[in-house]
Scaffold this active site. Structure first.
Site, PDB file in Angstrom:
ATOM      1  N   SER A 205      -4.038   6.401   3.951  1.00 45.56           N
ATOM      2  CA  SER A 205      -3.407   5.155   4.376  1.00 45.56           C
ATOM      3  C   SER A 205      -3.936   4.814   5.765  1.00 45.56           C
ATOM      4  O   SER A 205      -5.056   5.192   6.119  1.00 45.56           O
ATOM      5  CB  SER A 205      -1.874   5.305   4.368  1.00 45.56           C
ATOM      6  OG  SER A 205      -1.249   4.047   4.599  1.00 45.56           O
ATOM      7  N   ASN A 206      -3.155   4.111   6.568  1.00 51.05           N
ATOM      8  CA  ASN A 206      -3.559   3.753   7.925  1.00 51.05           C
ATOM      9  C   ASN A 206      -2.333   3.713   8.815  1.00 51.05           C
ATOM     10  O   ASN A 206      -1.218   3.977   8.368  1.00 51.05           O
ATOM     11  CB  ASN A 206      -4.319   2.415   7.931  1.00 51.05           C
ATOM     12  CG  ASN A 206      -3.531   1.318   7.244  1.00 51.05           C
ATOM     13  OD1 ASN A 206      -2.448   0.946   7.683  1.00 51.05           O
ATOM     14  ND2 ASN A 206      -4.066   0.802   6.135  1.00 51.05           N
ATOM     15  N   HIS A 207      -2.544   3.350  10.078  1.00 49.48           N
ATOM     16  CA  HIS A 207      -1.468   3.430  11.067  1.00 49.48           C
ATOM     17  C   HIS A 207      -0.606   2.171  11.152  1.00 49.48           C
ATOM     18  O   HIS A 207       0.250   2.079  12.037  1.00 49.48           O
ATOM     19  CB  HIS A 207      -2.046   3.716  12.451  1.00 49.48           C
ATOM     20  CG  HIS A 207      -2.720   5.049  12.561  1.00 49.48           C
ATOM     21  ND1 HIS A 207      -2.040   6.238  12.415  1.00 49.48           N
ATOM     22  CD2 HIS A 207      -4.014   5.380  12.789  1.00 49.48           C
ATOM     23  CE1 HIS A 207      -2.879   7.247  12.570  1.00 49.48           C
ATOM     24  NE2 HIS A 207      -4.085   6.759  12.789  1.00 49.48           N
ATOM     25  N   ALA A 272      -2.353  -4.301   6.405  1.00 50.45           N
ATOM     26  CA  ALA A 272      -3.579  -3.531   6.586  1.00 50.45           C
ATOM     27  C   ALA A 272      -3.924  -2.915   5.233  1.00 50.45           C
ATOM     28  O   ALA A 272      -3.450  -1.827   4.886  1.00 50.45           O
ATOM     29  CB  ALA A 272      -3.375  -2.445   7.642  1.00 50.45           C
TER      30      ALA A 272
END
Length: 394
Positions: A205-207, A272
């Site tokens: 995933s991402n932040h 995102a």
């Protein structure tokens, strides 16, 4: 709407009390800032009693020793009104002078601002005042000019403050009814990061926290729109009064948005979205072997949601994308604008702890226009400013 009324020194300040009453009767939340000279004409006790809020007139009292009141009020404000605006206060605003509670607070305020000047005709026509007014207009501050009438000096001339009901009508037309100008519009907002599974336990995933998309959804709701929020992995509370659809993967997000896209007027892709997914998702947890030094995974491209839907949009639909970059911000964002087919790209540099923060600094790119760099502000303020941009398109 959360409105802060600034009152500056001048006999017309007594009429500003009626402006406050008009705004209250219309259902707005009011707070007041007064200069020391304004209090020579009207007591701060009067405004405190009317608004049921303390009046800010001094940053250095005992009660403010452990707080930063001007920043708190600046962040709270959705609209700032200076009524009456003296020549002195106009000069401070135009030149960024912050030497008292009122000028310091309004300098810290990113919300829209309106001023209603009132002064002697010779002060009004002075080149310095007119120069300051020109600067304020360039800064996007709305000005309701004084009218010709009986001045305090006892003669008729331009400089008299308009009547309270006229001021309220002007504000209502310019800002207050405009707050619902997206009534009946359907807006889809995406937020958060997507999740791509590797096995039943792990994922990539991402932040992204989802804060920006959620603030946009709230601002669209407050503007009267019918909002659908499609969200992935988030670390922020979901707002009330909004249709919500929870998703995990990029494909899930695409399907949820595509299902609603034909009926939408606006799509804002603040999520995102992961560019890649595992080619094969393991059915069981990938176990670490004793002699295993590395793990190789094969990834394939996800669907490009923004590009796919932007190229399929109708002429009456508006599509806005986000470009989160760590290098060459404007070059990458401009390329994204051209390739994706979006109407706007909101570019932000995420190399400086933007993810999870309550603040952001963005640049707006549009087809056939120069990039417009916005100052650093809260994500809530970015959202409201973005919705103002959308209002103008409709």
């Amino acid at each position: 709407m959360k409105i802060t009324v600034y009152m500056t020194g001048g006999i017309a300040v007594y009429k500003a009390v009626e402006v406050v009453r008009h705004l209250q009767k219309a259902g707005h939340k009011l707070r007041v800032v007064m200069t020391k000279n304004a209090e020579r004409f009207v007591s701060s006790n009067t405004l405190a009693a009317l608004t049921k809020q303390p009046v800010l007139d001094d940053l250095w009292t005992k009660e403010h020793e452990a707080t930063i009141p001007h920043i708190e009020l600046a962040r709270w404000t959705q609209l700032a009104i200076v009524v009456p605006a003296s020549a002195n206060f106009l000069a401070k605003m135009a030149n960024g002078i912050a030497d008292d509670a009122a000028s310091t607070t309004i300098l810290a305020t990113a919300a829209p601002k309106a001023v209603v000047p009132a002064m002697n005709d010779q002060m009004w026509s002075n080149p310095a005042t007119q120069r300051n007014l020109s600067l304020l207009k360039k800064d996007g501050i709305a000005i309701m000019e004084p009218v010709v009438g009986l001045l305090a000096e006892g003669y008729q001339a331009k400089g008299r403050m308009p009547e309270p009901d006229q001021i309220f009508s002007w504000l209502e037309e310019k800002y207050l009814t405009a707050n619902k100008r997206l009534q009946g519009k359907k807006i889809i907002v995406s937020a958060g990061g997507t999740i791509e599974s590797i096995d039943p336990v792990r994922y990539i995933s991402n932040h992204s926290s989802g804060k920006m998309g959620i603030e946009i959804a709230k601002a669209a709701r407050d503007a009267g729109a019918d909002v659908t929020l499609v969200y992935g992995n988030i670390q922020a509370a979901l707002p009330d009064g909004i249709n919500t659809i929870a998703v995990k993967s990029a494909q899930d997000m695409y399907e949820a948005i595509a299902t609603n896209f034909n009926d939408a007027d606006v799509l804002i892709m603040a999520a995102a979205v992961g560019d890649w997914r595992a080619k094969t998702v393991a059915k069981n947890k990938l176990k670490k072997q004793a002699d295993q030094a590395e793990l190789q995974l094969t990834f394939v491209k996800n669907i490009d949601i923004l590009k796919t839907l932007a190229h399929a949009k109708r002429a009456d639909q508006l599509v806005i994308g986000f470009a989160a970059e760590t290098t060459e911000l404007l070059e990458n964002a401009q390329r994204k604008l051209e390739q994706k087919g979006a109407d706007y790209i909101v570019a932000n540099d995420v190399s400086q702890n933007v993810f999870g923060s309550d603040e952001d600094q963005v640049t707006i790119l549009a087809q056939n226009k120069q990039p417009e760099k916005w100052p650093k502000m809260t994500k809530k303020q970015v959202a409201e400013k973005l919705l103002n941009l959308i209002r103008k398109r409709f």
